[in-house]
Design a protein around this motif. Sequence first.
Motif, PDB file in Angstrom:
ATOM      1  N   ALA A 151       0.583  -0.967   0.335  1.00 51.33           N
ATOM      2  CA  ALA A 151      -0.195  -0.148   0.509  1.00 51.33           C
ATOM      3  C   ALA A 151       0.419   1.524   0.197  1.00 51.33           C
ATOM      4  O   ALA A 151       1.625   1.722   0.530  1.00 51.33           O
ATOM      5  N   PRO A 152      -0.236   2.663  -0.216  1.00 52.41           N
ATOM      6  CA  PRO A 152       1.723   3.112  -0.274  1.00 52.41           C
ATOM      7  C   PRO A 152       1.268   4.097   0.854  1.00 52.41           C
ATOM      8  O   PRO A 152       2.172   5.321   0.987  1.00 52.41           O
ATOM      9  N   ALA A 153       0.128   3.065   1.936  1.00 53.31           N
ATOM     10  CA  ALA A 153      -0.060   4.572   3.446  1.00 53.31           C
ATOM     11  C   ALA A 153       0.052   2.359   3.786  1.00 53.31           C
ATOM     12  O   ALA A 153      -0.790   2.256   3.682  1.00 53.31           O
ATOM     13  N   THR A 154       0.397   2.490   5.186  1.00 56.77           N
ATOM     14  CA  THR A 154       0.013   1.935   6.440  1.00 56.77           C
ATOM     15  C   THR A 154       0.546   2.122   7.658  1.00 56.77           C
ATOM     16  O   THR A 154       1.279   3.501   7.618  1.00 56.77           O
ATOM     17  N   ALA A 155       0.098   1.390   8.360  1.00 58.66           N
ATOM     18  CA  ALA A 155       0.993   1.016   9.735  1.00 58.66           C
ATOM     19  C   ALA A 155       2.053   0.125  10.383  1.00 58.66           C
ATOM     20  O   ALA A 155       1.652  -0.579   9.930  1.00 58.66           O
ATOM     21  N   THR A 171      -4.655   3.582   3.249  1.00 56.36           N
ATOM     22  CA  THR A 171      -4.327   5.415   1.932  1.00 56.36           C
ATOM     23  C   THR A 171      -3.835   5.827   2.412  1.00 56.36           C
ATOM     24  O   THR A 171      -3.488   6.320   3.358  1.00 56.36           O
ATOM     25  N   THR A 172      -3.299   6.956   0.817  1.00 53.37           N
ATOM     26  CA  THR A 172      -3.461   8.003   2.070  1.00 53.37           C
ATOM     27  C   THR A 172      -3.835   9.300   2.081  1.00 53.37           C
ATOM     28  O   THR A 172      -3.850  10.553   2.302  1.00 53.37           O
ATOM     29  N   VAL A 173      -5.363   8.864   2.047  1.00 52.46           N
ATOM     30  CA  VAL A 173      -6.665   9.721   2.460  1.00 52.46           C
ATOM     31  C   VAL A 173      -6.495  10.502   3.823  1.00 52.46           C
ATOM     32  O   VAL A 173      -6.552   8.992   4.756  1.00 52.46           O
ATOM     33  N   ASN A 174      -6.778  11.789   3.927  1.00 53.42           N
ATOM     34  CA  ASN A 174      -6.622  11.512   5.561  1.00 53.42           C
ATOM     35  C   ASN A 174      -7.723  11.344   5.865  1.00 53.42           C
ATOM     36  O   ASN A 174      -9.116  10.955   5.193  1.00 53.42           O
ATOM     37  N   TRP A 175      -7.476  10.367   7.178  1.00 59.33           N
ATOM     38  CA  TRP A 175      -8.824   9.260   7.794  1.00 59.33           C
ATOM     39  C   TRP A 175      -9.227  10.375   8.517  1.00 59.33           C
ATOM     40  O   TRP A 175     -10.944   9.805   7.982  1.00 59.33           O
ATOM     41  N   GLU A 226     -13.165   4.722   1.727  1.00 57.71           N
ATOM     42  CA  GLU A 226     -13.004   3.687   2.450  1.00 57.71           C
ATOM     43  C   GLU A 226     -11.445   3.529   2.304  1.00 57.71           C
ATOM     44  O   GLU A 226     -10.271   4.225   3.205  1.00 57.71           O
ATOM     45  N   SER A 227     -11.060   1.610   2.575  1.00 64.12           N
ATOM     46  CA  SER A 227     -10.303   1.677   3.022  1.00 64.12           C
ATOM     47  C   SER A 227      -9.894   0.304   1.454  1.00 64.12           C
ATOM     48  O   SER A 227     -11.069  -0.419   0.852  1.00 64.12           O
ATOM     49  N   ALA A 228      -8.575  -0.778   2.090  1.00 67.62           N
ATOM     50  CA  ALA A 228      -7.573  -1.613   1.715  1.00 67.62           C
ATOM     51  C   ALA A 228      -7.097  -2.359   1.992  1.00 67.62           C
ATOM     52  O   ALA A 228      -6.380  -1.532   3.263  1.00 67.62           O
ATOM     53  N   VAL A 229      -6.705  -3.368   1.706  1.00 65.65           N
ATOM     54  CA  VAL A 229      -6.472  -4.774   2.358  1.00 65.65           C
ATOM     55  C   VAL A 229      -4.414  -4.038   1.362  1.00 65.65           C
ATOM     56  O   VAL A 229      -4.325  -4.307   0.937  1.00 65.65           O
ATOM     57  N   ALA A 230      -3.872  -4.677   2.555  1.00 67.97           N
ATOM     58  CA  ALA A 230      -2.112  -4.427   2.625  1.00 67.97           C
ATOM     59  C   ALA A 230      -1.605  -5.694   3.182  1.00 67.97           C
ATOM     60  O   ALA A 230      -2.294  -6.799   3.862  1.00 67.97           O
TER      61      ALA A 230
END
Length: 601
Positions: free
Chosen positions: A480-484, A560-564, A569-573
């Motif tokens: 993903a382009p962003a995750t934690a 995602t890179t969208v401000n939380w 929407e969300s995606a699996v990484a």
Amino acid sequence: MNGKSEEKRIGSAYNVNGLMNQDEEEQHDPEKAAEQAEAAARIQKIVSRLFAELPKPVCEHALRREMSVTMPDGVKLACVAYFPEGRGPWPVILHRFPYGPSKFPDHDPAAEIFARQGYVYFECRCRGTGLSEGYFQAFEQETDDGAAVLDFVSAQDWCDGNIGTYGASYMGHTQWAVAGTDNPALRTMYIQVYGGHPYETFYRNGMIRQDIWQSWITGNGGDARDRAESLSAELNQKAFGIRPPEKIGEILLGDPLPWAQKILTSPQETDDAWQKGFWKELKDRAERLRLPVALQCGWFDVFFQSQMDSWRALPPETREKSLCLIGPWDHFGMTNGVLPYPDQERYGVLQIKTTLQWFAHFLKGEPLTLPVGGVQAYCIGDNVWRFWKEDLKAGEHFRLYLGSRSLETEAPEKGHFTYSYDPEHPVASLALGLNKGTVLSPKAGEREKEGVYSFVSGPLEQDVRLTGKMRAELFVSSTAPATAFTVGLFDERPEGAYLVINDITDIRYEKDHFADYTPGTVKKIVLESQDIVWTFRKGNRIRIDVSSSDFPWYNAHTNTTVNWGKATESAVADNTVWFGGDTLSKIVLPVCPDDEVPARS
């Protein structure tokens, strides 16, 4: 400027009537009524223990008087004052708060304690709460209103010109909001479990402290006067399904709550919310504070690091006459009973005894019986109190390298582990709520199916004392382009593994802002935890858990890179942690040598 109601004489027999905010529905529910009765009985026991350790009161009764204070814009704030018997003037303790039922209770044990000790205890409901007029613009309204209340109190003939502020949590915020005021009557502040570093209060490395702040918004946002606790809990559960989160107020409360929207959509410390206006001014107040201040902290309090940041921001001459007190406490100044902490009650039940000692010196001129000029901290594991001049002294670096489910003192062979992280099915937090403390964790490996990987050291050959911040340096990658990524530190003992500290970061977060991340790229991320003083005993093991979520203590990253706060929407990484070879993932522990451990205090 004030309107008085009937003055009431309060006797010396205290009870908890009026303290329990019982919803009307609970009064007719036998089971809930029984729970309320049990809670009242527990509180009464605490109150009884408290009175047994307090100084002899200077009078037997307190006089209670309700009044109002008019703000410069004409809004009236509801107040109640508890006076000692006899003729004043007296020193004043100011407590400004937004919580509780609209009406003031007939009895307030804490207020009566202070009044019988020779203080006027002045309580003021925040604008837009209780019987106070106006709209509750949380946080940002407290500077102007606080200054006006200080001016009112200092001008009264019953005030002897010595005022101290007092309170915990939001009542700590109301103190930071007036820190540095030019009112000469303000002599000291006793701030409990709330810091003046705003970003750290709400966020951690780009991730919001969702459990605390979402429930706070749904419980206190909008017109929350007499909002039942059960309704607040119901609204909080509904809030988890609101997309985007910034519309929680609009959808659930019929109020867009601009102050909350600003917080929910500002995940970087470089965002305007924290760098301009009120929140920037609040952070800077610690640097300008010249009054002696007591910062009472809990190792397990959600706002602990914000308080430590504020302590370190104080001018050296202010720290010399101030105290940072850290106990093994939660947000309520208590322990959760999972581990024993001998001598943790040295500073009194709910630390009120210590508060009285502080005010006795700075408001009455009595001899000071508390240490100042540094940090007095409870050392978990050693189970003793120690004093550090000025600040905790960070220990020497001790490195442990992540290997194949192990922590090694030498660099291991190269390897990695990959797991799927789905924001719709995040890893559940081990502990929640403001009474969070250490918890017993599942055994190493038991949560791998959830996406939690454990790395465990061998048995320690000697005691390992940590003083300062743990640093985790992880080599990671994501599709993903962003995750934690999350890190948890545990003390594995024969009876189980105890959570020491946990931390989280957005993969993009670097110091105070997001930097673009290219999916598939191996990146070194650094997590510097909150401070801790904890001793791992000989024979115990050190354990690190790594994952990508700690929900709902922190928000579940959408990948995602969208401000939380604006995300719908969300995606699996697929996330990977690398170790060994040229990707030496490790933890760096601040180990204090035996010859540098401060003496017991």
